[in-house]
Design a protein around this motif. Structure first.
Motif, PDB file in Angstrom:
ATOM      1  N   PHE B 158      18.233 -43.747  31.263  1.00 23.30           N
ATOM      2  CA  PHE B 158      18.562 -44.057  29.944  1.00 23.30           C
ATOM      3  C   PHE B 158      20.273 -44.127  29.709  1.00 23.30           C
ATOM      4  O   PHE B 158      20.768 -45.097  29.374  1.00 23.30           O
ATOM      5  CB  PHE B 158      18.169 -42.833  28.889  1.00 23.30           C
ATOM      6  N   GLU B 159      20.751 -43.293  30.567  1.00 17.62           N
ATOM      7  CA  GLU B 159      22.216 -43.269  30.658  1.00 17.62           C
ATOM      8  C   GLU B 159      22.919 -44.642  30.922  1.00 17.62           C
ATOM      9  O   GLU B 159      23.892 -45.416  30.568  1.00 17.62           O
ATOM     10  CB  GLU B 159      22.923 -42.353  31.540  1.00 17.62           C
ATOM     11  N   ARG B 160      22.139 -45.204  32.168  1.00 15.94           N
ATOM     12  CA  ARG B 160      22.692 -46.557  32.799  1.00 15.94           C
ATOM     13  C   ARG B 160      22.419 -47.630  31.887  1.00 15.94           C
ATOM     14  O   ARG B 160      23.128 -48.455  31.815  1.00 15.94           O
ATOM     15  CB  ARG B 160      22.030 -46.768  34.001  1.00 15.94           C
ATOM     16  N   SER B 161      20.977 -47.594  31.389  1.00 17.08           N
ATOM     17  CA  SER B 161      20.579 -48.506  30.027  1.00 17.08           C
ATOM     18  C   SER B 161      21.461 -48.579  28.966  1.00 17.08           C
ATOM     19  O   SER B 161      21.792 -49.661  28.408  1.00 17.08           O
ATOM     20  CB  SER B 161      19.346 -48.366  29.729  1.00 17.08           C
ATOM     21  N   LEU B 251      19.180 -47.577  20.899  1.00 15.51           N
ATOM     22  CA  LEU B 251      20.473 -46.828  21.206  1.00 15.51           C
ATOM     23  C   LEU B 251      20.275 -45.573  20.566  1.00 15.51           C
ATOM     24  O   LEU B 251      20.765 -44.586  21.016  1.00 15.51           O
ATOM     25  CB  LEU B 251      21.731 -47.494  20.820  1.00 15.51           C
ATOM     26  N   PHE B 252      19.678 -45.449  19.305  1.00 16.88           N
ATOM     27  CA  PHE B 252      19.548 -44.449  18.527  1.00 16.88           C
ATOM     28  C   PHE B 252      18.540 -43.610  19.155  1.00 16.88           C
ATOM     29  O   PHE B 252      18.858 -42.236  19.151  1.00 16.88           O
ATOM     30  CB  PHE B 252      18.955 -44.779  16.962  1.00 16.88           C
ATOM     31  N   LYS B 253      17.452 -44.159  19.749  1.00 19.45           N
ATOM     32  CA  LYS B 253      16.338 -43.245  20.357  1.00 19.45           C
ATOM     33  C   LYS B 253      17.098 -42.610  21.863  1.00 19.45           C
ATOM     34  O   LYS B 253      16.700 -41.297  21.923  1.00 19.45           O
ATOM     35  CB  LYS B 253      15.197 -44.175  20.825  1.00 19.45           C
ATOM     36  N   ILE B 254      17.982 -43.561  22.347  1.00 20.32           N
ATOM     37  CA  ILE B 254      18.586 -42.915  23.436  1.00 20.32           C
ATOM     38  C   ILE B 254      19.442 -41.651  23.233  1.00 20.32           C
ATOM     39  O   ILE B 254      19.393 -40.748  23.687  1.00 20.32           O
ATOM     40  CB  ILE B 254      19.274 -43.822  24.406  1.00 20.32           C
ATOM     41  N   SER B 255      20.142 -41.842  22.093  1.00 23.16           N
ATOM     42  CA  SER B 255      21.268 -40.802  21.770  1.00 23.16           C
ATOM     43  C   SER B 255      20.239 -39.405  21.311  1.00 23.16           C
ATOM     44  O   SER B 255      20.970 -38.523  21.668  1.00 23.16           O
ATOM     45  CB  SER B 255      21.969 -41.209  20.556  1.00 23.16           C
ATOM     46  N   LEU B 256      19.261 -39.648  20.406  1.00 21.07           N
ATOM     47  CA  LEU B 256      18.378 -38.536  20.143  1.00 21.07           C
ATOM     48  C   LEU B 256      17.932 -37.704  21.352  1.00 21.07           C
ATOM     49  O   LEU B 256      18.020 -36.550  21.442  1.00 21.07           O
ATOM     50  CB  LEU B 256      17.080 -38.829  19.356  1.00 21.07           C
ATOM     51  N   SER B 257      17.727 -38.597  22.433  1.00 23.86           N
ATOM     52  CA  SER B 257      17.233 -37.930  23.496  1.00 23.86           C
ATOM     53  C   SER B 257      18.268 -37.236  24.368  1.00 23.86           C
ATOM     54  O   SER B 257      18.044 -36.119  24.771  1.00 23.86           O
ATOM     55  CB  SER B 257      16.617 -38.946  24.692  1.00 23.86           C
ATOM     56  N   GLU B 258      19.548 -37.739  24.270  1.00 24.23           N
ATOM     57  CA  GLU B 258      20.626 -36.935  24.821  1.00 24.23           C
ATOM     58  C   GLU B 258      21.021 -35.793  24.135  1.00 24.23           C
ATOM     59  O   GLU B 258      21.291 -34.809  24.616  1.00 24.23           O
ATOM     60  CB  GLU B 258      21.797 -37.848  25.017  1.00 24.23           C
ATOM     61  N   HIS B 272      17.895 -24.400  33.709  1.00 26.24           N
ATOM     62  CA  HIS B 272      17.074 -23.770  34.230  1.00 26.24           C
ATOM     63  C   HIS B 272      15.566 -24.141  33.539  1.00 26.24           C
ATOM     64  O   HIS B 272      14.423 -24.196  34.018  1.00 26.24           O
ATOM     65  CB  HIS B 272      17.086 -22.256  33.749  1.00 26.24           C
ATOM     66  N   ALA B 273      15.890 -24.504  32.112  1.00 23.09           N
ATOM     67  CA  ALA B 273      14.679 -25.130  31.350  1.00 23.09           C
ATOM     68  C   ALA B 273      14.138 -26.457  31.890  1.00 23.09           C
ATOM     69  O   ALA B 273      12.816 -26.581  32.183  1.00 23.09           O
ATOM     70  CB  ALA B 273      15.032 -25.349  29.963  1.00 23.09           C
ATOM     71  N   ARG B 274      15.049 -26.902  32.460  1.00 21.54           N
ATOM     72  CA  ARG B 274      14.481 -28.535  33.133  1.00 21.54           C
ATOM     73  C   ARG B 274      13.999 -28.219  34.394  1.00 21.54           C
ATOM     74  O   ARG B 274      12.774 -28.853  34.462  1.00 21.54           O
ATOM     75  CB  ARG B 274      15.904 -29.339  33.227  1.00 21.54           C
ATOM     76  N   LYS B 275      14.322 -27.034  35.134  1.00 20.68           N
ATOM     77  CA  LYS B 275      13.512 -26.661  36.330  1.00 20.68           C
ATOM     78  C   LYS B 275      12.112 -26.396  35.955  1.00 20.68           C
ATOM     79  O   LYS B 275      11.263 -26.373  36.665  1.00 20.68           O
ATOM     80  CB  LYS B 275      14.119 -25.498  36.987  1.00 20.68           C
ATOM     81  N   SER B 276      11.825 -25.881  34.892  1.00 20.24           N
ATOM     82  CA  SER B 276      10.555 -25.227  34.392  1.00 20.24           C
ATOM     83  C   SER B 276       9.685 -26.257  34.015  1.00 20.24           C
ATOM     84  O   SER B 276       8.597 -25.786  33.759  1.00 20.24           O
ATOM     85  CB  SER B 276      10.642 -24.061  33.827  1.00 20.24           C
ATOM     86  N   GLY B 277      10.060 -27.295  33.833  1.00 26.01           N
ATOM     87  CA  GLY B 277       9.037 -28.268  32.979  1.00 26.01           C
ATOM     88  C   GLY B 277       9.559 -29.507  32.612  1.00 26.01           C
ATOM     89  O   GLY B 277      10.830 -29.780  32.968  1.00 26.01           O
ATOM     90  N   PRO B 278       8.764 -30.468  32.341  1.00 21.35           N
ATOM     91  CA  PRO B 278       9.252 -31.990  32.082  1.00 21.35           C
ATOM     92  C   PRO B 278      10.194 -31.776  30.544  1.00 21.35           C
ATOM     93  O   PRO B 278       9.873 -30.890  29.730  1.00 21.35           O
ATOM     94  CB  PRO B 278       7.843 -32.644  32.105  1.00 21.35           C
ATOM     95  N   ILE B 279      10.401 -33.124  30.365  1.00 18.68           N
ATOM     96  CA  ILE B 279      11.160 -33.335  29.041  1.00 18.68           C
ATOM     97  C   ILE B 279      10.416 -33.528  27.803  1.00 18.68           C
ATOM     98  O   ILE B 279      10.771 -34.498  27.108  1.00 18.68           O
ATOM     99  CB  ILE B 279      12.516 -34.140  29.268  1.00 18.68           C
ATOM    100  N   ALA B 280       9.252 -32.490  27.618  1.00 24.00           N
ATOM    101  CA  ALA B 280       8.463 -32.994  26.497  1.00 24.00           C
ATOM    102  C   ALA B 280       9.087 -32.882  25.099  1.00 24.00           C
ATOM    103  O   ALA B 280       8.820 -33.686  24.202  1.00 24.00           O
ATOM    104  CB  ALA B 280       7.377 -32.077  26.710  1.00 24.00           C
ATOM    105  N   PRO B 281      10.098 -31.931  24.858  1.00 25.85           N
ATOM    106  CA  PRO B 281      10.763 -31.766  23.503  1.00 25.85           C
ATOM    107  C   PRO B 281      11.039 -33.150  23.328  1.00 25.85           C
ATOM    108  O   PRO B 281      11.370 -33.324  21.740  1.00 25.85           O
ATOM    109  CB  PRO B 281      11.688 -30.607  23.429  1.00 25.85           C
ATOM    110  N   THR B 282      12.157 -33.634  24.087  1.00 21.59           N
ATOM    111  CA  THR B 282      12.939 -34.985  23.833  1.00 21.59           C
ATOM    112  C   THR B 282      11.703 -35.932  23.360  1.00 21.59           C
ATOM    113  O   THR B 282      12.080 -36.611  22.452  1.00 21.59           O
ATOM    114  CB  THR B 282      13.323 -35.358  25.128  1.00 21.59           C
ATOM    115  N   ALA B 283      10.660 -36.015  23.984  1.00 19.05           N
ATOM    116  CA  ALA B 283       9.796 -37.006  23.551  1.00 19.05           C
ATOM    117  C   ALA B 283       9.093 -36.898  22.244  1.00 19.05           C
ATOM    118  O   ALA B 283       8.961 -37.931  21.720  1.00 19.05           O
ATOM    119  CB  ALA B 283       8.581 -37.011  24.533  1.00 19.05           C
ATOM    120  N   SER B 284       9.081 -35.595  21.804  1.00 19.81           N
ATOM    121  CA  SER B 284       8.550 -35.431  20.627  1.00 19.81           C
ATOM    122  C   SER B 284       9.450 -35.894  19.315  1.00 19.81           C
ATOM    123  O   SER B 284       8.964 -36.462  18.304  1.00 19.81           O
ATOM    124  CB  SER B 284       8.134 -33.878  20.209  1.00 19.81           C
ATOM    125  N   ILE B 285      10.751 -35.823  19.745  1.00 19.21           N
ATOM    126  CA  ILE B 285      11.721 -36.474  18.785  1.00 19.21           C
ATOM    127  C   ILE B 285      11.501 -37.987  18.717  1.00 19.21           C
ATOM    128  O   ILE B 285      11.457 -38.941  17.660  1.00 19.21           O
ATOM    129  CB  ILE B 285      13.124 -36.283  19.111  1.00 19.21           C
TER     130      ILE B 285
END
Lengths: 197, 286
Positions: B158-161, B251-258, B272-285
């Motif tokens: 997302f960052e590079r895009s 761009l709005f969606k990428i910003s929300l994700s960030e 640590h949170a990232r170590k414990s699971g995938p980025i599901a909460p981001t997806a829900s936004i």
């Protein structure tokens, strides 16, 4: 789209990559619609023909030969879909005034031409478009299809032969005749000659 | 006369650049010495140049924007929109027709080996403990390290895009130099991202991150358009791509994700949170 990119897309389509068909439509929609419009001269017909063509592509992906040209195959489908459509429509359609050349305003279609803001240049450009449309109207459907595919859709002579299912000699003959007729219509003098193929 | 006839037969191929070097040279020599053929050739070239001024019919950006949706709807109505995967499975010739016989033998051997390894792992090794995302409690199908890797890859993607899209969206031909786009570099990066997209989408699909997968898919379409831009800056196409970016709110969606990632970090779940699971909460936004 380069040949390499076309090959990559073809491979993905055949492999069944779920995003490939959408990418294929996004890549070719303007070309497909453009040809359909030139052949039908009507926006609604062109939209219908282009959709039918893409649907046929989707249906026939299983029969597509990997080594064949995606371009030729696609244009063959578009031309056939347009011919089928034209055959089916009424001979004297009541609402087909938009099918007449130069009546772009009726169906909301405007050619992309000079929009410099200079009225004289815009008028000259509009006149030129009319002249070109009129020249294209003077040639037969077969000649016109060959000319459109070679001149505006960048298919080479062999690809056109494959797309239309005719010989290379016939393609050359149709193309040569169409150029000569257009030349005459545009006011450039003509000398009698036709290539042997 | 016979020579003229032969040479006139090469006119079309020459005018459309389909002539090989040898025949091109002989035609050039003939035209230099034959006034009649030379005039004839010139007239044809002039005619084609005039016909090149023909404007393409344009039903407007709105039509193009909604083209896929209308087609998709029609295909669904006609019951045609089965997945391409299912389609190719129906036609085994397509899937297998291109390989030589020995390839089937090799594939069979590999398959037997794979089954062997699978049986070995199932019966003779410890079971793999799958991680759970910290915030949702939804079971993850990926081990923790893969999930972390996927989150990082997605975030980097997302960052590079975003950098590419921002350069394009902020590009104003009226104010800036056309070279300000640095198109060759952007095409190169877009190409790399397009190549990466398939694998990333596949991994997101496996991790059931459907919305992130869709966002990567949308980005892929735009990046592909950028990668296909001609070397000279093609302003109408740039405008079309810009409209696509805006229409999809990329761009709005990428910003929300960030923002979501930053929020997670500030709440102490960060790496640590990232170590414990995938980025599901981001997806829900998104």
């Amino acid at each position: 789209m380069s040949l390499k990119e076309e090959n990559r897309l073809t491979e993905r389509l055949i492999r069944g990559d779920s995003g490939a068909f959408r990418e294929f439509v996004e890549t070719y929609k303007r070309k497909v619609y453009g040809l359909a419009y030139e052949l039908t001269k009507d926006h609604a017909d062109a939209e219908d023909v282009s959709q039918v063509a893409f649907m046929k592509v989707h249906k026939s992906l299983g029969t597509f030969q990997k080594d064949a040209s995606l371009n030729s195959w696609l244009y063959r489908i578009v031309v056939n879909a347009a011919i089928d459509h034209i055959r089916k429509r009424p001979f004297f359609p009541a609402d087909k005034t938009s099918a007449l050349p130069g009546r772009f305003a009726d169906d909301g279609i405007r050619p992309v031409m000079d929009r410099s803001g200079d009225p004289q240049r815009e008028a000259e450009s509009a006149l030129m478009q009319k002249k070109i449309e009129s020249a294209l109207d003077q040639i037969s459907e077969r000649e016109k299809t060959v000319f459109l595919l070679r001149h505006y859709h960048d298919l080479n002579l062999k690809e056109i032969a494959v797309a239309l299912g005719i010989s290379l000699g016939s393609v050359k003959s149709y193309l040569f005749r169409s150029i000569k007729k257009i030349q005459k219509e545009l006011g450039v003098s003509q000398t009698p000659f036709e290539p042997g193929g | 006369m016979g020579e003229c006839r032969k040479m006139k037969g090469l006119f079309l191929a020459s005018l459309y650049g389909e002539l090989d070097m040898d025949r091109k040279e002989s035609l050039k020599r003939h035209l230099a010495g034959c006034r009649e053929c030379s005039e004839e050739y010139e007239k044809m070239a002039q005619t084609l140049m005039t016909m090149s001024k023909k404007a393409a019919p344009d039903p407007g950006q709105q039509f193009w924007d909604g083209y896929w949706d209308k087609l998709e709807l029609r295909m669904k109505k006609d019951g045609l929109f089965e997945t391409l995967e299912a389609k190719t499975q129906k036609s085994p010739r397509v899937r297998f027709g291109f390989f030589p016989r020995w390839a089937y033998g090799a594939a069979g051997a590999v398959a037997i080996l794979a089954v062997g390894i699978l049986i070995g792992r199932l019966f003779f090794s410890r079971p793999v403990v799958l991680s759970r995302p910290a915030s949702t409690g939804t079971p993850s199908i990926l081990p923790a390290s893969s999930a972390e890797d996927l989150a990082l890859r997605t975030s980097r993607y997302f960052e590079r895009s975003k950098v590419i899209l921002l350069a394009l969206v902020n590009f104003d031909p009226g104010k800036k130099d056309v070279d300000g786009l640095h198109l060759p570099r952007q095409r190169e990066v877009s190409n790399e991202l397009v190549k990466e997209a398939s694998a990333l989408k596949g991994d997101l699909k496996k991790a059931k991150q459907r919305q992130l997968e869709k966002l990567v898919g949308d980005l892929e379409v735009i990046l592909m358009q950028i990668a296909n831009l001609k070397s000279e800056v093609d302003l109408p196409t740039v405008e079309i791509i810009k409209a696509g970016v805006e229409r999809r709110d990329l761009l709005f969606k990428i910003s929300l994700s960030e923002m979501r990632q930053t929020d997670k970090k500030s709440r102490g779940q960060g790496p640590h949170a990232r170590k414990s699971g995938p980025i599901a909460p981001t997806a829900s936004i998104i």
